[in-house]
Scaffold this motif. Structure first.
Motif, mmCIF file in Angstrom:
data_model
loop_
_atom_site.group_PDB
_atom_site.id
_atom_site.type_symbol
_atom_site.label_atom_id
_atom_site.label_comp_id
_atom_site.label_asym_id
_atom_site.label_seq_id
_atom_site.Cartn_x
_atom_site.Cartn_y
_atom_site.Cartn_z
ATOM 1 N N THR A 1 0.826 -1.203 0.000
ATOM 2 C CA THR A 1 0.000 0.000 0.000
ATOM 3 C C THR A 1 0.862 1.255 0.000
ATOM 4 O O THR A 1 1.788 1.387 0.788
ATOM 5 N N GLY B 1 -2.850 5.948 1.605
ATOM 6 C CA GLY B 1 -3.528 4.795 2.186
ATOM 7 C C GLY B 1 -2.657 3.833 2.949
ATOM 8 O O GLY B 1 -3.006 2.661 3.086
ATOM 9 N N TRP B 2 -1.535 4.295 3.517
ATOM 10 C CA TRP B 2 -0.584 3.383 4.156
ATOM 11 C C TRP B 2 -0.518 3.519 5.666
ATOM 12 O O TRP B 2 -0.046 2.611 6.339
ATOM 13 N N THR C 1 -5.022 4.432 6.313
ATOM 14 C CA THR C 1 -5.735 3.311 5.710
ATOM 15 C C THR C 1 -7.240 3.555 5.820
ATOM 16 O O THR C 1 -7.705 4.313 6.694
ATOM 17 N N HIS D 1 3.636 1.764 8.610
ATOM 18 C CA HIS D 1 3.398 1.268 7.247
ATOM 19 C C HIS D 1 3.175 -0.237 7.324
ATOM 20 O O HIS D 1 3.965 -0.957 7.935
#
Length: 441
Positions: A124, A131-132, A166, A237
């Motif tokens: 991601t 979005g990580w 996320t 992450h």
């Protein structure tokens, strides 16, 4: 001078998410700019007697070819401070981070790592930088609205989304909930949980229930589950823990029967990998100061009979262990942002390990410790850098140190492709700013 506007040319990138310019001979740290641009800036900090000023680029007069439209509407001068480089293309962000690492190691340690590149962490965010982020601490306004703090400010930017988080973090409802009586709220999207968990931080300084999260780590044929406090330390992450563990094991290449140290071990990530590598005839000593992390490490490593976990300051435990005749063939060093420091580096080198893997979240702290290591007979023989924090100025480095006698012919691979004392961190940042100002072109 706060509020003053002027035009200036932007020079090199600096350590901290800004570029460096000059105004009437004075150094200016300019956010929201890129090297080579001409911009109109507004001074945000500093006066006529200060050595340097801070500013925002409020208008771009001549743009860099690497400039892009920020994907997040809350990014920009005076807005959310969570990201530094949303206005730069993702490949250029990594070029900027590599330039910072190279400059820091050159200036503070006299090391030439000219060929270094910053590599993406697979998964991601690798392609778009979004979005990580699996762990976010949101601030809360006096009205109970959740948001993110503005840069170098206690003011809260109320947001309805955070694009680097996320989707489970946002889908938790944190930004749509009223948090009256709270100063903040932590949201954790752990890989072993079906839904993100929320931990409110009350205005009186207490926190809500801090549940145990489960993080699952796997690479190649190795996998392990780790319990960690929702508010405890874990890489944010989702691909970072596995990437860093795999790289550390590859660099150290532990063999059956060796003795290993995992310093600042947290909940036991590296200790677990080392344990399997050295086997039943080997031994791993894992050291961590935080009591809650140690509790989790004991649980996470319970099935690893060859691992000993000790709680305490790393320097104190190492001193005691050295007096007891401990030996170390390989060492993992994963200190807080302020670095390990001369004392710990000295204790490690006195043990004479054949290899040390240093995991660093701050290139200036890494550089200072590498300089000490060289004084004590250990040389940098390999270095990789990873973009585990896209859109921000942060970069993670993993360095391999070996005794000078064994590493005399080794060179850093130029073709590689890519938190004990918070007050100490702030002091180091201040020193870094002063040094950047002195060296600015």
């Amino acid at each position: 001078m706060v509020g003053t506007e002027a035009e200036l040319e932007v020079g090199n990138v600096g350590h901290g998410g800004f570029c460096v310019g000059r105004l009437d001979g004075r150094v200016v740290f300019v956010r929201h700019s890129l090297p080579g641009e001409r911009v109109r800036v507004r001074i945000t900090e500093g006066g006529t007697g200060d050595r340097f000023l801070r500013a925002d680029a409020v208008e771009v007069l001549v743009a860099s070819p690497h400039r892009v439209e920020p994907p997040c509407p809350y990014a920009g001068p005076g807005r959310c401070g969570g990201c530094d480089w949303q206005h730069a293309s993702l490949p250029h962000q990594r070029e900027l981070k590599a330039a910072v690492v190279r400059e820091q190691l050159d200036r503070l340690a006299g090391l030439d790592v000219e060929g270094l590149v910053v590599e993406p962490v697979e998964g991601t965010g690798a392609d778009d930088g979004l979005g990580w982020r699996t762990r976010v601490e949101f601030a809360v306004t006096a009205e109970g609205r959740a948001g993110l703090r503005r840069h170098r400010s206690h003011e809260v930017e109320v947001v309805d989304d955070c694009l680097i988080a996320t989707r489970p973090v946002i889908d938790s409802g944190v930004l749509a909930t009223s948090w009256d009586g709270c100063s903040g709220v932590d949201v954790v999207d752990a890989s072993g949980l079906e839904e993100a968990v929320l931990v409110p931080l009350h205005a009186d300084g207490t926190a809500g229930a801090d549940p145990t999260a489960l993080e699952l780590v796997g690479f190649e044929d190795w996998e392990h589950g780790f319990e960690v406090s929702a508010r405890g330390f874990w890489q944010v992450h989702p691909g970072a823990a596995a990437t860093f563990l795999a790289e550390v094991v590859e660099l150290l290449d532990p063999v059956e029967g060796e003795h290993a140290l995992d310093l600042y071990c947290g909940v036991g990530l590296f200790a677990a990998g080392l344990s399997d590598a050295v086997g039943e005839s080997g031994h791993v000593l894992a050291v961590e100061a935080d009591a809650k992390a140690v509790d989790h490490a004991l649980d996470n490593l319970a099935e690893h009979a060859n691992v000993e976990v000790r709680q305490g300051r790393v320097d104190a435990v190492l001193g005691q262990a050295a007096r007891g005749g401990i030996r170390a063939d390989v060492v993992v060093l994963d200190p807080p942002r302020s670095g390990a420091g001369r004392r710990v580096m000295g204790q490690i080198t006195q043990l004479g390990p054949r290899a040390v893997a240093y995991v660093a979240c701050d290139p200036s702290a890494l550089a200072r410790d590498l300089a000490v290591a060289e004084e004590l007979g250990y040389l940098l023989t390999d270095l990789r850098a990873f973009d585990a924090f896209p859109m921000t100025s942060h970069v993670e480095c993993i360095a391999l140190l070996e005794p000078a006698g064994e590493a005399a012919d080794a060179e850093v691979d130029e073709d590689a492709e890519g938190d004990e004392d918070a007050e100490g961190d702030e002091d180091a940042e201040g020193d870094e700013d002063e040094e950047t100002a002195r060296r600015a072109p």
